[in-house]
Design a protein around this motif. Structure first.
Motif, mmCIF file in Angstrom:
data_model
loop_
_atom_site.group_PDB
_atom_site.id
_atom_site.type_symbol
_atom_site.label_atom_id
_atom_site.label_comp_id
_atom_site.label_asym_id
_atom_site.label_seq_id
_atom_site.Cartn_x
_atom_site.Cartn_y
_atom_site.Cartn_z
ATOM 1 N N ALA A 134 15.384 -56.942 63.309
ATOM 2 C CA ALA A 134 15.979 -55.929 62.431
ATOM 3 C C ALA A 134 16.619 -56.622 61.241
ATOM 4 C CB ALA A 134 17.029 -55.136 63.202
ATOM 5 N N GLU A 135 16.673 -55.908 60.112
ATOM 6 C CA GLU A 135 17.270 -56.461 58.892
ATOM 7 C C GLU A 135 18.157 -55.412 58.254
ATOM 8 O OE1 GLU A 135 16.758 -59.508 57.397
ATOM 9 O OE2 GLU A 135 15.302 -60.186 58.885
ATOM 10 N N CYS A 136 19.191 -55.888 57.537
ATOM 11 C CA CYS A 136 19.903 -54.988 56.636
ATOM 12 C C CYS A 136 20.203 -55.779 55.373
ATOM 13 C CB CYS A 136 21.185 -54.454 57.268
ATOM 14 S SG CYS A 136 22.492 -55.683 57.418
ATOM 15 N N ASP A 137 20.583 -55.073 54.334
ATOM 16 C CA ASP A 137 20.839 -55.785 53.081
ATOM 17 C C ASP A 137 22.071 -56.682 53.209
ATOM 18 O OD1 ASP A 137 20.354 -56.279 50.226
ATOM 19 O OD2 ASP A 137 22.387 -55.474 50.071
ATOM 20 N N ILE A 138 21.970 -57.912 52.750
ATOM 21 C CA ILE A 138 23.142 -58.797 52.675
ATOM 22 C C ILE A 138 23.199 -59.444 51.281
ATOM 23 C CG2 ILE A 138 23.550 -59.336 55.116
ATOM 24 C CD1 ILE A 138 21.683 -61.735 54.835
ATOM 25 N N THR A 139 22.515 -58.822 50.331
ATOM 26 C CA THR A 139 22.512 -59.397 48.973
ATOM 27 C C THR A 139 23.271 -58.536 47.976
ATOM 28 O OG1 THR A 139 20.530 -58.209 48.258
ATOM 29 C CG2 THR A 139 20.187 -60.324 49.364
ATOM 30 N N GLY A 140 23.524 -57.266 48.337
ATOM 31 C CA GLY A 140 24.194 -56.352 47.414
ATOM 32 C C GLY A 140 23.265 -55.773 46.361
ATOM 33 N N ARG A 141 21.950 -55.760 46.632
ATOM 34 C CA ARG A 141 21.037 -55.209 45.623
ATOM 35 C C ARG A 141 21.030 -53.685 45.641
ATOM 36 N NH1 ARG A 141 16.859 -58.021 49.120
ATOM 37 N NH2 ARG A 141 16.177 -59.550 47.625
ATOM 38 N N SER A 142 20.447 -53.105 44.596
ATOM 39 C CA SER A 142 20.422 -51.644 44.465
ATOM 40 C C SER A 142 19.556 -51.034 45.563
ATOM 41 C CB SER A 142 19.822 -51.263 43.108
ATOM 42 O OG SER A 142 18.423 -51.508 43.130
ATOM 43 N N LEU A 143 19.732 -49.730 45.799
ATOM 44 C CA LEU A 143 18.977 -49.054 46.854
ATOM 45 C C LEU A 143 17.470 -49.167 46.592
ATOM 46 C CD1 LEU A 143 19.041 -47.439 49.452
ATOM 47 C CD2 LEU A 143 19.142 -45.344 48.091
ATOM 48 N N LYS A 144 17.102 -49.000 45.314
ATOM 49 C CA LYS A 144 15.687 -49.061 44.965
ATOM 50 C C LYS A 144 15.102 -50.455 45.293
ATOM 51 C CE LYS A 144 12.618 -48.204 41.130
ATOM 52 N NZ LYS A 144 12.584 -48.490 39.710
ATOM 53 N N ALA A 145 15.871 -51.466 44.921
ATOM 54 C CA ALA A 145 15.409 -52.840 45.191
ATOM 55 C C ALA A 145 15.365 -53.105 46.693
ATOM 56 C CB ALA A 145 16.336 -53.836 44.500
ATOM 57 N N GLN A 146 16.309 -52.507 47.419
ATOM 58 C CA GLN A 146 16.326 -52.685 48.882
ATOM 59 C C GLN A 146 15.065 -52.097 49.509
ATOM 60 O OE1 GLN A 146 19.761 -51.976 51.336
ATOM 61 N NE2 GLN A 146 21.096 -51.823 49.554
#
Ligand code: ATP
Ligand code: MG
Length: 418
Positions: free
Chosen positions: A358-370
């Motif tokens: 499983a993954e989640c965002d840890i970069t703080g990028r925008s929703l679209k980029a995620q």
């Protein structure tokens, strides 16, 4: 920019899953035969290979990477495994174990060679060594390990066998060989002119086309075997047939060292270009004693993993089958805002702890980029969690393959499985 040393290889992340499959298959097959893994140092005393591999071989004459240990001893990066295993068997008294002693290794080796496809200065070998049984059924068993590995990995490699006799019948053969090549001395390459004096058997192994053509007419070892060696070879053939392992007899396969006896073999693949020998091995009944151990016979092989990888890739290409890939996440959780980030990291941790990728965002990028990233890494599901979802306790779970969406409780995301 600093580059890797000449002749070394980077094995990049998209290829390592194939290496893992090979290692798993090695582990699987060897365990069925009762072989245990042995590990040995990356460097050894140079004298081990001078005596253990032989002073007239390419390895010792040209290919060792030597080091100075600052105490006046010459060390070298291991160029091959058999001498290392034999040293360890003697030093650790493994010859006292019940026989046959069955060992394998999977590790890197170093040879100073001219780099080309299938030939590098650092390369990997899987090798097995079996000690303590002189019987042809042991030779056939060792050969069958390589054969089973090739079959399980879908590699087409043809088994070539030969017998180079024993100290009893070899002198006759040597004499016949020297007589034959002496008559063609001027046609031999410079290296083979030298080999004619030092180690005539090695001429049969020469890669030059002119020497190769001469070898076609050379006397064959199998025509000069003593009764016992002939029986051994016939029994080997019967054992291979009993296991339905196809083979050809190839009189040019030799191991030009004194302690190699009787069976020698190679597995050759037509799929990987000029460096076509994927695996080479043989019986070495004199080696343990040569290295100051007891009188213990042995047989083994070294299988070049780099060439194996080439063969597997070629085969997959021919058949249109896919190569192993890194595991893709089952779910990607896209948090919006700080609170959601904390929630997401907890959810993903629970999933991973339960054995789910499983993954989640840890970069703080925008929703679209995620979402673009989730697609790129091949996640099957995605869930977006923001303040609204946190307040409601539910979110939308989207199947990124089908586009299908359904509402699920956020805390139930940890229950998601394939
Ligand atoms: P070759 O005739 O190709 O030089 P070799 O007789 O030196 O082979 P062995 O010492 O018998 O090879 O090693 C067993 C196997 O290890 C070879 O069949 C090959 O698959 C692999 N191998 C040997 N040297 C290299 C290398 N420099 N790079 C990649 N693989 C190698
Ligand atoms: Mg070589």
């Amino acid at each position: 920019m600093i580059q890797k040393p000449k002749g070394t290889l980077d094995i990049l992340p998209d290829e390592t899953p194939l290496w893992h499959e090979i290692e798993d298959t090695v582990q699987y097959v060897t365990s069925k035969y009762g072989f245990s893994e042995i590990k040995f140092p990356t460097f050894e005393q140079s004298s081990l290979f001078k005596r253990g591999v032989g002073g007239t071989t390419d390895i010792v004459q040209k290919e060792m990477f030597t080091l100075d240990d600052r105490d006046g001893n010459e060390l070298c990066l291991r160029p091959e495994g058999t001498a290392c295993v034999v040293r360890s068997v003697i030093e650790n008294g493994l010859f006292n174990e019940p026989m046959p002693l069955k060992l394998y290794y999977f590790t890197n080796f170093f040879r100073y060679e001219k780099p080309q496809a299938g030939r590098s200065r650092e390369f990997f070998q899987f090798g097995v060594e079996m000690f303590g049984t002189p019987k042809a059924s042991a030779d056939a068993t060792v050969i069958s390990v390589a054969d089973m590995l090739f079959k399980r990995l879908g590699v087409n490699a043809k088994l070539n066998i030969n017998s180079i006799g024993c100290p009893k019948c070899r002198p006759n053969y040597h004499a016949a060989l020297v007589e034959y090549f002496s008559a063609h001395k001027d046609e031999l390459c410079d290296t083979c002119k030298e080999r004619l004096k030092t180690n005539p058997l090695r001429i049969l192994d020469c890669k030059s086309p002119i020497c190769g053509a001469l070898c076609e007419g050379a006397p064959k070892t199998i025509d000069h075997l003593c009764v016992e060696c002939k029986e051994h070879f016939d029994e080997l053939r019967d054992c291979l047939s009993a296991m339905n392992i196809e083979y050809s007899i190839n009189p040019r396969i030799v191991r030009g060292l004194d302690y190699y006896t009787r069976t020698v073999f190679e597995f050759i693949s037509d799929d990987i270009g000029a460096q076509s020998t994927v695996c080479g091995g043989g019986r070495y009944d004199g080696l343990v004693k040569e290295l100051d151990g007891p009188d213990l016979c042995g047989i083994g092989f070294g299988l070049g993993v780099t060439r194996l990888v080439l063969a597997i890739k070629k085969n997959a290409e021919k058949r249109g089958t896919a190569l192993p890939e890194n595991e893709k996440p089952l779910i990607y959780i896209a948090p919006m805002g700080n609170k959601a980030q904390i929630k997401a990291i907890g959810l993903v941790h629970s999933l991973r702890s339960a054995g789910v990728a499983a993954e989640c965002d840890i970069t703080g990028r925008s929703l679209k980029a995620q979402m673009k990233y989730a697609d790129k890494i091949g996640a099957l599901y995605a869930a977006v969690i923001g303040d609204n979802e946190l307040n409601a306790g539910t979110c939308e779970l989207k199947n990124l393959r089908t586009g299908e969406k359904k509402s699920v409780a956020i805390d139930d995301l940890t229950e998601i499985r394939d």
